[in-house]
Design a protein around this motif. Structure first.
Motif, mmCIF file in Angstrom:
data_model
loop_
_atom_site.group_PDB
_atom_site.id
_atom_site.type_symbol
_atom_site.label_atom_id
_atom_site.label_comp_id
_atom_site.label_asym_id
_atom_site.label_seq_id
_atom_site.Cartn_x
_atom_site.Cartn_y
_atom_site.Cartn_z
ATOM 1 N N SER A 32 0.826 -1.209 0.000
ATOM 2 C CA SER A 32 0.000 0.000 0.000
ATOM 3 C C SER A 32 0.866 1.267 0.000
ATOM 4 O O SER A 32 0.381 2.343 0.343
ATOM 5 C CB SER A 32 -0.955 -0.005 1.190
ATOM 6 N N ASN A 33 2.131 1.099 -0.372
ATOM 7 C CA ASN A 33 3.082 2.208 -0.497
ATOM 8 C C ASN A 33 3.375 2.916 0.817
ATOM 9 O O ASN A 33 3.714 4.098 0.822
ATOM 10 C CB ASN A 33 2.616 3.208 -1.561
ATOM 11 N N ALA A 34 3.268 2.198 1.924
ATOM 12 C CA ALA A 34 3.703 2.758 3.203
ATOM 13 C C ALA A 34 5.213 2.911 3.142
ATOM 14 O O ALA A 34 5.890 2.159 2.437
ATOM 15 C CB ALA A 34 3.311 1.833 4.348
ATOM 16 N N PRO A 35 5.752 3.870 3.864
ATOM 17 C CA PRO A 35 7.205 4.048 3.824
ATOM 18 C C PRO A 35 7.924 2.781 4.296
ATOM 19 O O PRO A 35 7.513 2.167 5.272
ATOM 20 C CB PRO A 35 7.466 5.200 4.802
ATOM 21 N N PRO A 36 8.964 2.386 3.578
ATOM 22 C CA PRO A 36 9.722 1.215 4.032
ATOM 23 C C PRO A 36 10.438 1.520 5.341
ATOM 24 O O PRO A 36 10.827 2.653 5.594
ATOM 25 C CB PRO A 36 10.722 0.964 2.904
ATOM 26 N N THR A 37 10.541 0.518 6.167
ATOM 27 C CA THR A 37 11.284 0.629 7.420
ATOM 28 C C THR A 37 12.271 -0.529 7.458
ATOM 29 O O THR A 37 12.101 -1.520 6.730
ATOM 30 C CB THR A 37 10.350 0.534 8.641
ATOM 31 N N ARG A 40 10.296 -3.729 8.066
ATOM 32 C CA ARG A 40 9.554 -4.205 6.898
ATOM 33 C C ARG A 40 10.500 -4.817 5.867
ATOM 34 O O ARG A 40 10.184 -5.832 5.245
ATOM 35 C CB ARG A 40 8.756 -3.064 6.266
ATOM 36 N N ASN A 41 11.647 -4.201 5.685
ATOM 37 C CA ASN A 41 12.629 -4.744 4.742
ATOM 38 C C ASN A 41 13.126 -6.113 5.195
ATOM 39 O O ASN A 41 13.287 -7.020 4.379
ATOM 40 C CB ASN A 41 13.799 -3.782 4.570
ATOM 41 N N ARG A 42 13.354 -6.271 6.501
ATOM 42 C CA ARG A 42 13.790 -7.575 7.018
ATOM 43 C C ARG A 42 12.692 -8.620 6.839
ATOM 44 O O ARG A 42 12.969 -9.775 6.495
ATOM 45 C CB ARG A 42 14.219 -7.465 8.477
ATOM 46 N N SER A 43 11.430 -8.232 7.037
ATOM 47 C CA SER A 43 10.312 -9.151 6.828
ATOM 48 C C SER A 43 10.262 -9.606 5.384
ATOM 49 O O SER A 43 10.086 -10.792 5.088
ATOM 50 C CB SER A 43 8.971 -8.485 7.184
#
Length: 88
Positions: A32-37, A40-43
């Motif tokens: 949904s184009n939420a900012p990457p964190t 989230r990148n590790r997930s």
């Protein structure tokens, strides 16, 4: 392309799922184009690894095909395992 990283160690969990609830949440946010964190990148990365992608290889003669195949697999898991708001 979506970014998948997270908290799975690979393979199917004891509950018969490939993606954890955290990965489903993180993938939904990324889609949904939420900012990457970093989380989230590790997930996303953990999900890709569970799907067979190995980003640690120095030379990968199959890149980007192997990455795209893992992304398609994670997408199939996401579609079947992650409950998305509004999809009921």
């Amino acid at each position: 392309m979506i970014s998948l990283a997270g908290c799975a160690t690979g393979g199917m969990s004891a509950n018969g799922r490939h993606l954890s609830e955290t990965q489903c949440r993180d993938l939904t946010a990324l889609r949904s184009n939420a900012p990457p964190t970093p989380e989230r990148n590790r997930s996303e990365l953990a999900a890709l690894r569970a799907a067979g992608y190995d980003p640690s290889r120095f030379y990968d003669p199959y890149y980007p095909d192997d990455l795209q195949a893992a992304q398609r697999q994670v997408d199939r898991w996401y579609q079947s395992e992650c409950r998305v708001a509004g999809s009921d």
